[in-house]
Design a protein around this motif. Structure first.
Motif, PDB file in Angstrom:
ATOM      1  N   GLU A 281       0.827  -1.209   0.000  1.00 47.86           N
ATOM      2  CA  GLU A 281       0.000   0.000   0.000  1.00 47.86           C
ATOM      3  C   GLU A 281       0.862   1.260   0.000  1.00 47.86           C
ATOM      4  OE1 GLU A 281      -3.853   0.026   2.155  1.00 47.86           O
ATOM      5  OE2 GLU A 281      -2.922  -1.602   3.291  1.00 47.86           O
ATOM      6  N   ARG A 282       0.481   2.192  -0.854  1.00 49.95           N
ATOM      7  CA  ARG A 282       1.114   3.511  -0.904  1.00 49.95           C
ATOM      8  C   ARG A 282       0.206   4.576  -0.296  1.00 49.95           C
ATOM      9  NH1 ARG A 282       4.474   0.433  -1.484  1.00 49.95           N
ATOM     10  NH2 ARG A 282       5.851   0.083  -3.280  1.00 49.95           N
ATOM     11  N   ALA A 283      -1.075   4.305  -0.220  1.00 49.97           N
ATOM     12  CA  ALA A 283      -2.032   5.265   0.326  1.00 49.97           C
ATOM     13  C   ALA A 283      -3.185   4.499   0.954  1.00 49.97           C
ATOM     14  CB  ALA A 283      -2.555   6.196  -0.766  1.00 49.97           C
ATOM     15  N   ARG A 284      -3.798   5.136   1.953  1.00 52.76           N
ATOM     16  CA  ARG A 284      -4.971   4.550   2.602  1.00 52.76           C
ATOM     17  C   ARG A 284      -5.754   5.683   3.245  1.00 52.76           C
ATOM     18  NH1 ARG A 284      -4.102   0.399   7.429  1.00 52.76           N
ATOM     19  NH2 ARG A 284      -2.925  -0.728   5.816  1.00 52.76           N
ATOM     20  N   ASP A 285      -7.066   5.570   3.191  1.00 50.08           N
ATOM     21  CA  ASP A 285      -7.893   6.588   3.836  1.00 50.08           C
ATOM     22  C   ASP A 285      -7.532   6.705   5.309  1.00 50.08           C
ATOM     23  OD1 ASP A 285      -9.219   7.042   1.481  1.00 50.08           O
ATOM     24  OD2 ASP A 285     -11.001   5.883   1.995  1.00 50.08           O
ATOM     25  N   GLY A 286      -7.430   7.952   5.775  1.00 53.89           N
ATOM     26  CA  GLY A 286      -7.114   8.194   7.170  1.00 53.89           C
ATOM     27  C   GLY A 286      -5.639   8.298   7.478  1.00 53.89           C
ATOM     28  N   LEU A 287      -4.788   8.024   6.479  1.00 55.78           N
ATOM     29  CA  LEU A 287      -3.345   8.128   6.653  1.00 55.78           C
ATOM     30  C   LEU A 287      -2.814   9.246   5.766  1.00 55.78           C
ATOM     31  CD1 LEU A 287      -2.331   4.342   6.687  1.00 55.78           C
ATOM     32  CD2 LEU A 287      -3.012   5.812   8.599  1.00 55.78           C
ATOM     33  N   GLU A 288      -1.950  10.089   6.327  1.00 58.18           N
ATOM     34  CA  GLU A 288      -1.477  11.281   5.628  1.00 58.18           C
ATOM     35  C   GLU A 288      -0.466  10.928   4.536  1.00 58.18           C
ATOM     36  OE1 GLU A 288      -2.786  14.421   6.308  1.00 58.18           O
ATOM     37  OE2 GLU A 288      -4.106  13.021   7.380  1.00 58.18           O
ATOM     38  N   GLN A 289      -0.534  11.685   3.440  1.00 61.83           N
ATOM     39  CA  GLN A 289       0.412  11.544   2.345  1.00 61.83           C
ATOM     40  C   GLN A 289       1.506  12.612   2.449  1.00 61.83           C
ATOM     41  OE1 GLN A 289       0.601   9.497  -0.802  1.00 61.83           O
ATOM     42  NE2 GLN A 289      -0.279   8.213   0.818  1.00 61.83           N
ATOM     43  N   PRO A 290       2.733  12.277   2.065  1.00 62.93           N
ATOM     44  CA  PRO A 290       3.782  13.302   2.027  1.00 62.93           C
ATOM     45  C   PRO A 290       3.508  14.297   0.901  1.00 62.93           C
ATOM     46  CG  PRO A 290       4.578  11.268   1.022  1.00 62.93           C
ATOM     47  CD  PRO A 290       3.232  10.949   1.615  1.00 62.93           C
ATOM     48  N   ILE A 291       4.074  15.497   1.050  1.00 62.93           N
ATOM     49  CA  ILE A 291       3.968  16.471  -0.040  1.00 62.93           C
ATOM     50  C   ILE A 291       5.117  16.305  -1.031  1.00 62.93           C
ATOM     51  CG2 ILE A 291       2.709  18.127   1.373  1.00 62.93           C
ATOM     52  CD1 ILE A 291       5.348  19.766   1.521  1.00 62.93           C
ATOM     53  N   TRP A 292       6.095  15.517  -0.661  1.00 58.28           N
ATOM     54  CA  TRP A 292       7.239  15.233  -1.544  1.00 58.28           C
ATOM     55  C   TRP A 292       7.900  13.968  -1.040  1.00 58.28           C
ATOM     56  CZ3 TRP A 292       9.168  17.717  -5.870  1.00 58.28           C
ATOM     57  CH2 TRP A 292      10.442  17.355  -6.305  1.00 58.28           C
ATOM     58  N   TYR A 293       8.449  13.160  -1.958  1.00 49.37           N
ATOM     59  CA  TYR A 293       9.267  12.031  -1.506  1.00 49.37           C
ATOM     60  C   TYR A 293      10.376  11.768  -2.502  1.00 49.37           C
ATOM     61  CZ  TYR A 293       6.701   8.878  -4.713  1.00 49.37           C
ATOM     62  OH  TYR A 293       6.152   8.285  -5.817  1.00 49.37           O
ATOM     63  N   TRP A 294      11.421  11.103  -1.989  1.00 49.54           N
ATOM     64  CA  TRP A 294      12.568  10.747  -2.819  1.00 49.54           C
ATOM     65  C   TRP A 294      12.586   9.239  -3.027  1.00 49.54           C
ATOM     66  CZ3 TRP A 294      13.175  14.471   1.050  1.00 49.54           C
ATOM     67  CH2 TRP A 294      13.639  15.737   0.639  1.00 49.54           C
ATOM     68  N   ASN A 295      12.750   8.849  -4.263  1.00 51.13           N
ATOM     69  CA  ASN A 295      12.885   7.441  -4.596  1.00 51.13           C
ATOM     70  C   ASN A 295      13.760   7.353  -5.849  1.00 51.13           C
ATOM     71  OD1 ASN A 295      12.608   4.714  -4.565  1.00 51.13           O
ATOM     72  ND2 ASN A 295      10.372   4.680  -4.679  1.00 51.13           N
ATOM     73  N   PRO A 296      15.033   6.969  -5.738  1.00 50.17           N
ATOM     74  CA  PRO A 296      15.664   6.324  -4.576  1.00 50.17           C
ATOM     75  C   PRO A 296      15.913   7.296  -3.424  1.00 50.17           C
ATOM     76  CG  PRO A 296      17.285   6.703  -6.289  1.00 50.17           C
ATOM     77  CD  PRO A 296      15.955   7.048  -6.888  1.00 50.17           C
TER      78      PRO A 296
END
Length: 381
Positions: A281-296
Motif C-alpha cells: 500500500e502507498r495510500a490509505r484513507d485516514g493516513l497522511e500523504q507526504p507532499i514530496w518524496y525521494w525514490n531512490p
C-alpha cells in the motif's frame, strides 16, 4: 498531489558544477562560494546560533564532551562545554543530537539538548535544558524535560531534532527505534512520533491527546519512521518535517493539525533494505500523504528554510541535507507545496548532516565525518 523526484517535468535544471579556478558554483538561482568555518569535529550533528555571534555545535560521538563552541571570529574552542548529562549513549546512530538556544536566550541563557539517554541495552531519546554560563564554558542547572516512554536496545532511528516555533512551542522529533516499526502506529507510546511541549516541558492544553485519551499527552502526530528535519515555513507558519524512508520513500510532511497518522509502516513508498516488500500500500484513507518524496532514497538529514538576504532568490526555499545522496537538496516552495528541486554540491562528495540559515544570511551546513567541518555558502560576488 504527490511530488516526486521521478517526475522529471517538475525538476529544475541543475547546474552545480564548480568552477575550480575561482571556487564558484553556478546554480539555477544563485552563484556562491563554499567557505570553511571550522574543521576537526567528530561527527558534527547540529548547529545553533547564539545572539552574540557564537555557534553551538554538537558532536554526535562526543558523548558528554560533545558540545562545542565556535566563537564569533570562527575559532573552534579547544575545550568542550562541561555539565552535560553523563548518561549519553554513543553507539552508531545513538549519541548527542541537537543543542538549540531558547528564543529568548539573551535574557535567560537556556539551551535545550536532545540525546540518547541510558545504556546500550536500554536507552531512549531524552530532552534536557540548562543555563549556559556567561563565559560559555559550562551548562548549569541541567534538568530533564522529557524522555521517551519506550526503551530500545537498537542503534538506529532516534529522531532528536528540536524546533521552537514562532508561538514559543517546543517540538521534538522521534524515531521508531529501528526494530520497533509497528509501535509507530500506537500513539500511547512515543516511538515514531512528533512531540509538542511548552518550553518548560509541560504539555500544551490544545495537544490532540492532552487529556491522555487515545494517546500520550506529548504526542502531536504519529506513524513516523525517523524524523531528521524539522522547520517552520516562514510565510505560512506551518511546521514541516522530513523523515528517512527505508530503501526509498524518504518523505517531506506538513503538520497543519494535531492527531494525524502519517502511515509508517502501514503505507510507504519504500521497500526493505534487502529488497523485500514492507507493504503493497502507498495510500490509505485516514493516513497522511507526504507532499514530496525521494525514490531512490537520499538519506535526508538536517533541514532549514532559507530566510536570509544574501540569496534573495532562495527566500522561503526548503534546504535538506543528504547523507547517502551527498548533496544539499533545494526544494522550491509555493506556500505549503514543493514545486521543484535542485541538487547542490554533489561534486563536494561529502555526507551533509545539518543545514541552517545563519544570522548573517549565509547558509551553513556540517559534514558527517569523524573529521567533520562546518561550512557555509556565501554569494560569489
Amino acid at each position: 498531489m504527490i511530488r516526486t523526484t521521478l517526475a522529471a517535468s517538475l525538476l529544475l535544471t541543475v547546474s552545480t558544477s564548480a568552477l575550480s579556478a575561482q571556487d564558484v558554483y553556478e546554480t539555477e538561482q544563485a552563484n556562491f562560494r563554499v567557505e570553511t568555518v571550522a574543521e576537526g569535529l567528530n561527527m558534527p550533528w547540529s548547529i545553533g546560533f547564539l545572539p552574540s555571534g557564537e555557534m553551538l555545535v554538537t558532536e554526535r560521538d562526543g558523548g558528554s564532551d560533545g558540545l562545542r563552541i565556535i566563537d564569533a571570529d570562527g575559532n573552534l574552542r579547544a575545550e568542550p562545554v562541561t555539565g552535560l548529562p553523563d548518561d549519553v549513549v554513543v553507539n552508531r546512530q545513538a549519541g548527542l543530537f541537537d543543542a538549540i538556544p531558547h528564543p529568548e536566550f539573551a535574557d535567560n541563557r537556556l539551551v535545550y539538548i536532545s540525546y540518547a539517554q541510558g545504556t546500550r541495552e536500554a536507552h531512549r531519546t531524552a530532552l534536557v535544558r540548562g543555563r549556559l554560563s556567561d563565559d560559555l564554558s559550562t551548562l548549569e542547572n541541567v534538568e530533564e524535560l522529557f524522555a521517551v516512554n519506550f526503551d530500545i536496545a537498537t542503534t538506529r532511528h532516534h529522531g532528536g531534532k528540536i524546533l521552537f516555533d514562532r508561538d514559543g512551542y517546543l517540538w521534538l522529533s522521534l524515531g521508531d527505534g529501528g526494530d520497533h516499526m509497528d509501535e509507530a502506529q500506537d500513539p500511547s507510546n512515543h516511538i515514531g512520533t512528533l512531540i509538542r511541549l511548552n518550553d518548560d516541558g509541560t504539555v500544551p492544553s490544545d495537544n490532540p491527546f492532552a487529556g491522555g485519551n487515545g494517546g500520550a499527552p506529548e504526542v502531536w502526530s504519529y506513524g513516523h519512521r525517523n524524523i531528521q528535519g524539522l522547520a517552520q515555513h516562514p510565510q505560512t507558519g506551518t511546521v514541516w518535517s522530513h523523515e528517512h524512508g527505508p530503501r526509498g520513500g524518504d518523505e517531506v510532511n506538513i503538520h497543519l493539525t494535531g492527531g494525524l497518522n502519517y502511515g509508517w509502516p502501514e503505507i510507504t513508498y519504500g521497500i526493505n533494505y534487502n529488497g523485500t516488500i514492507i507493504t503493497e500500500e502507498r495510500a490509505r484513507d485516514g493516513l497522511e500523504q507526504p507532499i514530496w518524496y525521494w525514490n531512490p532514497s537520499i538519506a535526508n538529514s538536517g533541514a532549514a528554510f532559507y530566510t536570509g538576504d544574501a540569496f534573495p532568490h532562495w527566500q522561503n526555499d526548503f534546504f535538506v541535507g543528504a547523507l547517502a545522496g551527498m548533496h544539499i537538496a533545494r526544494l522550491e516552495t509555493d506556500g505549503d507545496r514543493v514545486i521543484g528541486q535542485e541538487r547542490l554540491l554533489e561534486d563536494l562528495e561529502e555526507r551533509i548532516r545539518d543545514v541552517r540559515t545563519g544570522p548573517d544570511g549565509f547558509l551553513y551546513f556540517t559534514t558527517d565525518s569523524d573529521e567533520g567541518r562546518v561550512l557555509r555558502l556565501v554569494p560569489a560576488e
